[in-house]
Design an enzyme around this catalytic site. Structure first.
Site, PDB file in Angstrom:
ATOM      1  N   ASP A 137      28.241  57.189  -1.158  1.00 14.30           N
ATOM      2  CA  ASP A 137      27.544  58.405  -1.612  1.00 14.30           C
ATOM      3  C   ASP A 137      26.250  58.670  -0.858  1.00 14.30           C
ATOM      4  OD1 ASP A 137      29.554  58.726  -3.511  1.00 14.30           O
ATOM      5  OD2 ASP A 137      28.471  57.525  -4.994  1.00 14.30           O
TER       6      ASP A 137
ATOM      7  N   LYS B  84      27.737  61.342   3.444  1.00 13.31           N
ATOM      8  CA  LYS B  84      28.607  61.362   4.632  1.00 13.31           C
ATOM      9  C   LYS B  84      29.296  62.721   4.792  1.00 13.31           C
ATOM     10  CE  LYS B  84      30.793  57.859   2.833  1.00 13.31           C
ATOM     11  NZ  LYS B  84      29.904  57.533   1.707  1.00 13.31           N
TER      12      LYS B  84
ATOM     13  N   GLY C 170      34.417  60.588  -2.804  1.00 14.98           N
ATOM     14  CA  GLY C 170      34.109  61.960  -3.209  1.00 14.98           C
ATOM     15  C   GLY C 170      33.037  62.451  -2.260  1.00 14.98           C
ATOM     16  N   HIS C 171      33.403  63.322  -1.343  1.00  7.81           N
ATOM     17  CA  HIS C 171      32.477  63.786  -0.310  1.00  7.81           C
ATOM     18  C   HIS C 171      32.134  65.247  -0.565  1.00  7.81           C
ATOM     19  CE1 HIS C 171      33.909  60.430   2.646  1.00  7.81           C
ATOM     20  NE2 HIS C 171      33.464  59.976   1.500  1.00  7.81           N
TER      21      HIS C 171
ATOM     22  N   ARG D 120      52.923  43.229   1.780  1.00  2.24           N
ATOM     23  CA  ARG D 120      54.103  43.838   2.424  1.00  2.24           C
ATOM     24  C   ARG D 120      55.128  44.371   1.425  1.00  2.24           C
ATOM     25  NH1 ARG D 120      54.003  38.527   5.628  1.00  2.24           N
ATOM     26  NH2 ARG D 120      53.100  38.093   3.592  1.00  2.24           N
TER      27      ARG D 120
ATOM     28  N   GLN E 206      33.221  55.362   1.365  1.00  2.00           N
ATOM     29  CA  GLN E 206      32.480  54.250   0.752  1.00  2.00           C
ATOM     30  C   GLN E 206      31.287  53.863   1.646  1.00  2.00           C
ATOM     31  OE1 GLN E 206      36.289  53.750   0.746  1.00  2.00           O
ATOM     32  NE2 GLN E 206      35.899  55.134  -0.940  1.00  2.00           N
TER      33      GLN E 206
ATOM     34  N   THR F 103      35.057  47.512  -2.633  1.00  2.00           N
ATOM     35  CA  THR F 103      36.347  48.185  -2.634  1.00  2.00           C
ATOM     36  C   THR F 103      37.332  47.306  -1.865  1.00  2.00           C
ATOM     37  OG1 THR F 103      37.436  50.318  -2.306  1.00  2.00           O
ATOM     38  CG2 THR F 103      35.899  49.609  -0.570  1.00  2.00           C
TER      39      THR F 103
ATOM     40  N   THR G 108      33.419  61.536  -7.945  1.00  2.00           N
ATOM     41  CA  THR G 108      34.811  61.276  -8.316  1.00  2.00           C
ATOM     42  C   THR G 108      34.949  61.025  -9.815  1.00  2.00           C
ATOM     43  OG1 THR G 108      35.281  60.401  -6.131  1.00  2.00           O
ATOM     44  CG2 THR G 108      36.781  59.722  -7.870  1.00  2.00           C
ATOM     45  N   THR G 109      34.019  60.259 -10.393  1.00  2.00           N
ATOM     46  CA  THR G 109      34.201  59.838 -11.786  1.00  2.00           C
ATOM     47  C   THR G 109      33.164  60.431 -12.737  1.00  2.00           C
ATOM     48  OG1 THR G 109      32.812  57.932 -11.362  1.00  2.00           O
ATOM     49  CG2 THR G 109      35.177  57.603 -11.092  1.00  2.00           C
TER      50      THR G 109
ATOM     51  N   GLY H 286      18.389  68.573   2.287  1.00  2.00           N
ATOM     52  CA  GLY H 286      19.015  69.355   1.225  1.00  2.00           C
ATOM     53  C   GLY H 286      20.520  69.272   1.382  1.00  2.00           C
TER      54      GLY H 286
HETATM   55  P1  GDP Z   1      29.282  60.971   0.292  1.00  4.28           P
HETATM   56  O1  GDP Z   1      30.264  60.314  -0.609  1.00  4.28           O
HETATM   57  O2  GDP Z   1      28.593  60.003   1.204  1.00  4.28           O
HETATM   58  O3  GDP Z   1      29.847  62.140   1.062  1.00  4.28           O
HETATM   59  O4  GDP Z   1      28.129  61.564  -0.665  1.00  4.28           O
HETATM   60  P2  GDP Z   1      28.368  62.386  -2.034  1.00  4.28           P
HETATM   61  O5  GDP Z   1      28.813  63.743  -1.689  1.00  4.28           O
HETATM   62  O6  GDP Z   1      29.180  61.600  -2.997  1.00  4.28           O
HETATM   63  O7  GDP Z   1      26.886  62.375  -2.623  1.00  4.28           O
HETATM   64  C1  GDP Z   1      25.828  62.913  -1.910  1.00  4.28           C
HETATM   65  C2  GDP Z   1      25.203  64.033  -2.750  1.00  4.28           C
HETATM   66  O8  GDP Z   1      23.972  64.411  -2.152  1.00  4.28           O
HETATM   67  C3  GDP Z   1      26.025  65.318  -2.768  1.00  4.28           C
HETATM   68  O9  GDP Z   1      25.798  65.968  -3.983  1.00  4.28           O
HETATM   69  C4  GDP Z   1      25.435  66.123  -1.607  1.00  4.28           C
HETATM   70  O10 GDP Z   1      25.639  67.524  -1.752  1.00  4.28           O
HETATM   71  C5  GDP Z   1      24.008  65.765  -1.722  1.00  4.28           C
HETATM   72  N1  GDP Z   1      23.204  65.757  -0.484  1.00  4.28           N
HETATM   73  C6  GDP Z   1      23.552  65.370   0.757  1.00  4.28           C
HETATM   74  N2  GDP Z   1      22.464  65.382   1.565  1.00  4.28           N
HETATM   75  C7  GDP Z   1      21.436  65.784   0.804  1.00  4.28           C
HETATM   76  C8  GDP Z   1      20.034  65.943   1.042  1.00  4.28           C
HETATM   77  O11 GDP Z   1      19.521  65.714   2.127  1.00  4.28           O
HETATM   78  N3  GDP Z   1      19.255  66.357  -0.005  1.00  4.28           N
HETATM   79  C9  GDP Z   1      19.790  66.594  -1.253  1.00  4.28           C
HETATM   80  N4  GDP Z   1      18.960  66.981  -2.207  1.00  4.28           N
HETATM   81  N5  GDP Z   1      21.083  66.434  -1.507  1.00  4.28           N
HETATM   82  C10 GDP Z   1      21.902  66.015  -0.499  1.00  4.28           C
HETATM   83  P1  IMO Z   2      32.265  57.655  -1.182  1.00  6.47           P
HETATM   84  O1  IMO Z   2      33.206  57.786  -0.020  1.00  6.47           O
HETATM   85  C1  IMO Z   2      30.450  55.099  -4.207  1.00  6.47           C
HETATM   86  C2  IMO Z   2      32.912  51.782  -5.724  1.00  6.47           C
HETATM   87  C3  IMO Z   2      33.337  51.886  -7.170  1.00  6.47           C
HETATM   88  C4  IMO Z   2      33.418  50.416  -7.538  1.00  6.47           C
HETATM   89  C5  IMO Z   2      33.964  49.783  -6.253  1.00  6.47           C
HETATM   90  C6  IMO Z   2      35.458  49.535  -6.278  1.00  6.47           C
HETATM   91  O2  IMO Z   2      32.170  58.860  -2.029  1.00  6.47           O
HETATM   92  O3  IMO Z   2      30.944  57.131  -0.717  1.00  6.47           O
HETATM   93  P2  IMO Z   2      37.575  51.140  -6.066  1.00  6.47           P
HETATM   94  O4  IMO Z   2      38.036  52.278  -6.915  1.00  6.47           O
HETATM   95  O5  IMO Z   2      37.355  51.485  -4.640  1.00  6.47           O
HETATM   96  O6  IMO Z   2      38.444  49.924  -6.208  1.00  6.47           O
HETATM   97  O7  IMO Z   2      36.145  50.711  -6.692  1.00  6.47           O
HETATM   98  O8  IMO Z   2      33.635  50.680  -5.208  1.00  6.47           O
HETATM   99  N1  IMO Z   2      33.248  52.969  -4.895  1.00  6.47           N
HETATM  100  C7  IMO Z   2      32.378  53.888  -4.503  1.00  6.47           C
HETATM  101  N2  IMO Z   2      31.062  54.046  -4.792  1.00  6.47           N
HETATM  102  N3  IMO Z   2      31.060  55.948  -3.356  1.00  6.47           N
HETATM  103  C8  IMO Z   2      32.355  55.798  -3.045  1.00  6.47           C
HETATM  104  O9  IMO Z   2      32.963  56.554  -2.109  1.00  6.47           O
HETATM  105  C9  IMO Z   2      33.089  54.755  -3.653  1.00  6.47           C
HETATM  106  N4  IMO Z   2      34.369  54.335  -3.568  1.00  6.47           N
HETATM  107  C10 IMO Z   2      34.449  53.235  -4.329  1.00  6.47           C
HETATM  108  O10 IMO Z   2      32.378  52.577  -7.944  1.00  6.47           O
HETATM  109  O11 IMO Z   2      32.118  49.906  -7.735  1.00  6.47           O
HETATM  110 MG    MG Z   3      30.709  60.165  -2.652  1.00  7.92          MG
END
Ligand code: GDP
Ligand code: IMO
Ligand code: MG
Length: 429
Positions: free
Chosen positions: A13, A16, A40-41, A142, A224, A239, A300-301, A415
């Site tokens: 999170d 990315k 969850g991106h 496998r 992740q 994970t 995601t959750t 942002g």
């Molecule tokens: P990812 O899993 O690495 O793609 O990250 P997520 O999307 O799960 O979580 C990042 C959160 O931060 C999302 O709600 C983005 O829209 C938000 N975000 C990303 N970059 C920035 C930033 O520079 N500032 C703020 N305020 N939010 C950001």
């Molecule tokens: P993105 O790509 C944050 C965490 C779960 C749990 C552990 C194992 O959005 O950054 P799993 O379901 O993979 O077996 O869970 O990994 N986890 C993440 N935490 N961002 C993620 O993905 C994650 N994917 C898995 O919360 O602790």
């Molecule tokens: Mg995420």
């Protein structure tokens, strides 16, 4: 033209999705190499806000090809649902492909994930419950079914599904006391998935190799984060795949020489979802305030994310594993308005210093952070697009992180939207 990897440097999170969407405008192809719909991106641009779980985050750019590589585990229902959702939002998904070697998340994987987590009791990992772990277990043992197997018209698929379901049901009922799954029902779903997925399925390793040979620019999208890596993360609270650079190579079938840049994405502070050690976690009021201000809830959750200060010990370790050629620092704006900010510069257990991020999870649990305090900044960094718009203290904070991690920031994100970005250096050449 070379490949560039974008990798989570912390516990996921980091932003990315935002970074990939920003860089994809200068790319021909974006490829996911690991994980599944545990990811969850979030992408925010002039076309809207998108939550992507399996579809690569370059999808909003019309000319960009999206590939789901062999290292990903695919839940076909999630993929098809996500594509339909994107189409409803006016996003074209015609240039999306999935590897025939990618493993399928079957309904019994999701059930087993849930049952295993329950059985772990207070030692639960806090998985996303999407069947990720059990699907990778079957890949390694496998017993997995691959996307290409779904399309196989010989009589092998029914036998393999039957055999897998028999084995799983013994575990589901015998070990966990759960309800058995039905082989015929699952097979019928496999046939339906085959028809819907057929137009997307390709030998994607060849596609990516060909694109690189044709001098196309390929972005490798990590899911992740490095501290959740099954080998290098805080095991067992990880994970089941390799989010770090090694996973990019095995998860796509490209050679390491083609990777010219490895970008590490870091939040300006730390978050973690699920169980496991997090040395800089903020408890109590301070943690709640930051979580609310930053709206740190899982994509995601929907779970509340644990929050804490930037951990330079963990970040340096992550840099060592991946060999980052540059850093992306996101969410700097969240720290706007604080009186002072802190960076964890070391760990201590009792009066003993722990210099490196330890492999021993019990030891990591005991590590107390050693903090360095820096003055905060009152003027906003939010929405800044040039480094000279940053308050001096914010810039000093970034510089100190660079120094401690040993890696330069090439992009600073201020942002969620694509344009709320400061490009310090050109990332791709
Ligand atoms: P990812 O899993 O690495 O793609 O990250 P997520 O999307 O799960 O979580 C990042 C959160 O931060 C999302 O709600 C983005 O829209 C938000 N975000 C990303 N970059 C920035 C930033 O520079 N500032 C703020 N305020 N939010 C950001
Ligand atoms: P993105 O790509 C944050 C965490 C779960 C749990 C552990 C194992 O959005 O950054 P799993 O379901 O993979 O077996 O869970 O990994 N986890 C993440 N935490 N961002 C993620 O993905 C994650 N994917 C898995 O919360 O602790
Ligand atoms: Mg995420």
């Amino acid at each position: 033209m070379p490949a560039y990897a974008v990798i989570g440097g912390q516990w996921g999170d980091e932003g990315k999705g935002k970074v990939i969407d920003y860089l994809a405008g200068e790319s021909d192809c974006v490829v996911r190499y690991a994980g599944g719909n545990n990811a969850g991106h979030t992408v925010v641009n002039e076309r809207g806000e998108f939550q992507l779980h399996l579809v690569p985050s370059g999808i909003c750019w019309p000319g960009v090809t999206g590939i789901i590589g062999n290292g990903v585990v695919v839940n076909p229902d999630v993929l098809l649902g996500e594509m339909a959702g994107l189409q409803q939002q006016g996003i074209d998904t015609d240039r999306l492909f999935v590897s025939d070697r990618a493993h399928v998340i079957m309904p019994y994987h999701i059930l087993l994930d849930e049952l295993q987590e329950k059985a772990r009791g207070s030692g639960a990992i806090g998985t996303t419950g999407q069947g990720i772990g059990p699907a990778y277990v079957d890949k390694a043992s496998r017993d997995g079914i691959r996307v290409g197997d779904l399309l196989d018209t010989s009589e092998q698929l029914p036998d393999r599904v039957q055999a897998a379901v028999e084995m799983k049901n013994r575990v589901i009922t015998g070990v966990y006391g759960g309800e058995p799954v039905d082989a015929d029902e699952i097979l019928a779903r496999c046939h339906a998935w085959a028809e819907q997925l057929r137009p997307l399925v390709r030998p994607t390793e060849q596609m990516v190799q060909d694109l690189l040979e044709q001098d196309k620019r390929v972005l490798l999208e990590g899911a992740q984060g490095t501290l959740l890596d099954v080998d290098h993360g805080s095991y067992p609270y990880v994970t089941s795949s390799s989010p770090s650079i090694g996973g990019a190579i095995t998860g796509l079938g490209i050679n390491p020489q083609s990777i010219k840049g490895v970008l590490g994405v870091f939040k300006a502070y730390s978050t973690r979802v699920g169980g496991g050690p997090m040395p800089t976690e903020m408890h109590g009021r301070a943690g709640e305030d930051l979580r609310e201000k930053a709206h740190e809830y899982g994509t995601t959750t929907g779970r509340a994310r644990r929050v804490g200060w930037f951990d330079a010990v963990a970040a340096r370790y992550s840099h060592q594993i991946n060999g980052f050629t540059g850093m992306v620092l996101t969410r700097l704006d969240i720290l706007d308005g604080m009186d002072d900010v802190k960076i964890c510069v070391g760990y201590r257990v009792g009066d003993r210093e722990v210099e490196r991020f330890p492999a021993n999870t019990a030891l990591l649990e005991e590590c107390e952070p050693v903090y360095e305090g820096l003055p905060g900044w009152k003027e906003p960094t939010a929405s800044a697009t040039r480094a000279d718009q940053l308050p001096a203290n914010a810039l000093a904070y970034v510089r100190r992180i660079e120094e401690l991690v040993g890696c330069e920031a090439q992009i600073i994100s201020t942002g969620p939207s694509r344009e709320e970005t400061i490009a310090i250096n050109r990332v791709m050449h």
